[in-house]
Design a protein around this motif. Sequence first.
Motif, short mmCIF file in Angstrom:
data_model
loop_
_atom_site.label_atom_id
_atom_site.label_comp_id
_atom_site.label_asym_id
_atom_site.label_seq_id
_atom_site.Cartn_x
_atom_site.Cartn_y
_atom_site.Cartn_z
N ARG A 1 0.83 -1.21 0.00
CA ARG A 1 0.00 0.00 0.00
C ARG A 1 0.86 1.26 0.00
N PHE A 2 2.02 1.18 0.65
CA PHE A 2 2.87 2.36 0.74
C PHE A 2 3.89 2.48 -0.39
N VAL A 3 4.33 1.35 -0.95
CA VAL A 3 5.44 1.44 -1.90
C VAL A 3 5.11 0.99 -3.32
N ALA A 4 4.02 0.22 -3.51
CA ALA A 4 3.81 -0.40 -4.82
C ALA A 4 3.12 0.49 -5.84
N GLY A 5 2.43 1.52 -5.39
CA GLY A 5 1.87 2.49 -6.33
C GLY A 5 0.71 2.01 -7.19
N TRP A 6 -0.05 1.02 -6.73
CA TRP A 6 -1.13 0.51 -7.56
C TRP A 6 -2.31 1.46 -7.66
N GLY A 7 -2.45 2.38 -6.72
CA GLY A 7 -3.50 3.38 -6.86
C GLY A 7 -3.31 4.21 -8.11
N ARG A 8 -2.10 4.66 -8.33
CA ARG A 8 -1.79 5.45 -9.52
C ARG A 8 -1.87 4.60 -10.79
N THR A 9 -1.36 3.37 -10.71
CA THR A 9 -1.41 2.49 -11.88
C THR A 9 -2.85 2.18 -12.26
N SER B 1 0.97 -8.13 -12.54
CA SER B 1 1.80 -8.78 -11.52
C SER B 1 2.49 -7.71 -10.71
N ASN B 2 2.88 -8.07 -9.51
CA ASN B 2 3.55 -7.15 -8.60
C ASN B 2 4.79 -7.82 -8.02
N HIS B 3 5.94 -7.23 -8.25
CA HIS B 3 7.21 -7.72 -7.67
C HIS B 3 7.52 -9.16 -8.08
N VAL B 4 7.20 -9.51 -9.32
CA VAL B 4 7.53 -10.84 -9.82
C VAL B 4 8.79 -10.82 -10.68
N LEU B 5 8.93 -9.84 -11.54
CA LEU B 5 9.99 -9.86 -12.55
C LEU B 5 11.38 -10.02 -11.95
N HIS B 6 11.66 -9.36 -10.84
CA HIS B 6 13.03 -9.41 -10.31
C HIS B 6 13.37 -10.76 -9.71
N HIS B 7 12.36 -11.59 -9.46
CA HIS B 7 12.61 -12.93 -8.92
C HIS B 7 13.12 -13.90 -9.98
N LEU B 8 12.93 -13.59 -11.25
CA LEU B 8 13.07 -14.58 -12.31
C LEU B 8 14.47 -14.59 -12.92
N ASP B 9 14.96 -15.78 -13.24
CA ASP B 9 16.19 -15.85 -14.02
C ASP B 9 15.86 -15.57 -15.48
N ARG C 1 9.41 3.11 -8.82
CA ARG C 1 8.63 2.06 -9.46
C ARG C 1 8.93 2.03 -10.95
N VAL C 2 8.84 0.85 -11.53
CA VAL C 2 8.99 0.69 -12.97
C VAL C 2 7.91 -0.28 -13.45
N LEU C 3 7.30 0.03 -14.59
CA LEU C 3 6.23 -0.79 -15.14
C LEU C 3 6.62 -1.31 -16.51
N ALA C 4 6.36 -2.59 -16.74
CA ALA C 4 6.44 -3.18 -18.08
C ALA C 4 5.00 -3.30 -18.58
N VAL C 5 4.70 -2.64 -19.69
CA VAL C 5 3.32 -2.53 -20.16
C VAL C 5 3.21 -3.07 -21.59
N HIS C 6 2.18 -3.90 -21.80
CA HIS C 6 1.92 -4.45 -23.13
C HIS C 6 0.44 -4.29 -23.44
N ARG C 7 0.13 -3.73 -24.59
CA ARG C 7 -1.25 -3.60 -25.03
C ARG C 7 -1.49 -4.56 -26.18
N ALA C 8 -2.51 -5.40 -26.02
CA ALA C 8 -2.83 -6.35 -27.09
C ALA C 8 -3.46 -5.62 -28.27
N ARG C 9 -3.26 -6.16 -29.45
CA ARG C 9 -3.79 -5.54 -30.67
C ARG C 9 -4.89 -6.43 -31.24
N HIS C 10 -6.08 -5.85 -31.41
CA HIS C 10 -7.20 -6.51 -32.11
C HIS C 10 -7.57 -7.83 -31.48
N ARG C 11 -7.51 -7.89 -30.13
CA ARG C 11 -7.88 -9.14 -29.46
C ARG C 11 -9.06 -8.98 -28.51
N ALA C 12 -9.34 -7.75 -28.11
CA ALA C 12 -10.38 -7.55 -27.09
C ALA C 12 -11.76 -7.90 -27.63
#
Length: 230
Positions: free
Chosen positions: A36-44, A130-138, A219-230
């Motif tokens: 709640r204090f550090v993840a910034g999901w309100g703004r996202t 996802s939240n705080h997943v990317l840095h865990h991954l090889d 905070r850093v966000l990786a964002v992907h928008r799908a094309r013509h799938r919705a």
Amino acid sequence: MSLAVRDAQLREMMDDPDCDPVRLRRTLQRFAITNRFVAGWGRTYRNLIAPALAALGRPATILDLGCGGGDVLRRVVHAARRDGFEVTGLGVDPDERAIATTRPMDAVTYRAADSRRLLAEAAAFDIVISNHVLHHLDEHAFDAFVDESASLATTLCIHSDIRRASLAYAAYAVGITPISPGSYLRTDGLRSIRRSFTPRELSAVLPLGWRVETSRPFRVLAVHRARHRA
């Protein structure tokens, strides 16, 4: 200690399948406070998720990959429903110990699973987060996770993580101290920062179709928008 170079060799204690179950449970439960204090999901939510829901104009589904204790998904779904959107959420985590700490609520459920299993089930969701997943991954797991999450999302995919910085490290080391006793919050949080990406580093490892955004100071966000799938 220098944070100029990402330390991908560090391992967080809670990732150890033999870690202390009591400390792990406390860590997962207290994520609701730290996020709640550090993840910034309100703004996202305001800047990305709410506009995507408005553009859909119909009931929507949200998937949280690697949901941990489930607090981020509960917050996002609560905000969406408060704003009048008809939304249901599913949180998944491959670690059954994490799922055991979740608290389902109206329109939010949890299960032990991962992105690969959901794809095998031919599942699809309007928005994937996802939240705080990317840095865990090889490297291999990172590539698979990013590709699979984009395949699951028919509209929008957002992976939110820590932005590595010396000030973030120092601030977290002090700020987390009051709620960290008996948990892995302090040790693993500091290791998370050392494992995390700068915006330039994250841009370099994401495939085409993804963009990197910064949110709040650390905070850093990786964002992907799908094309013509919705």
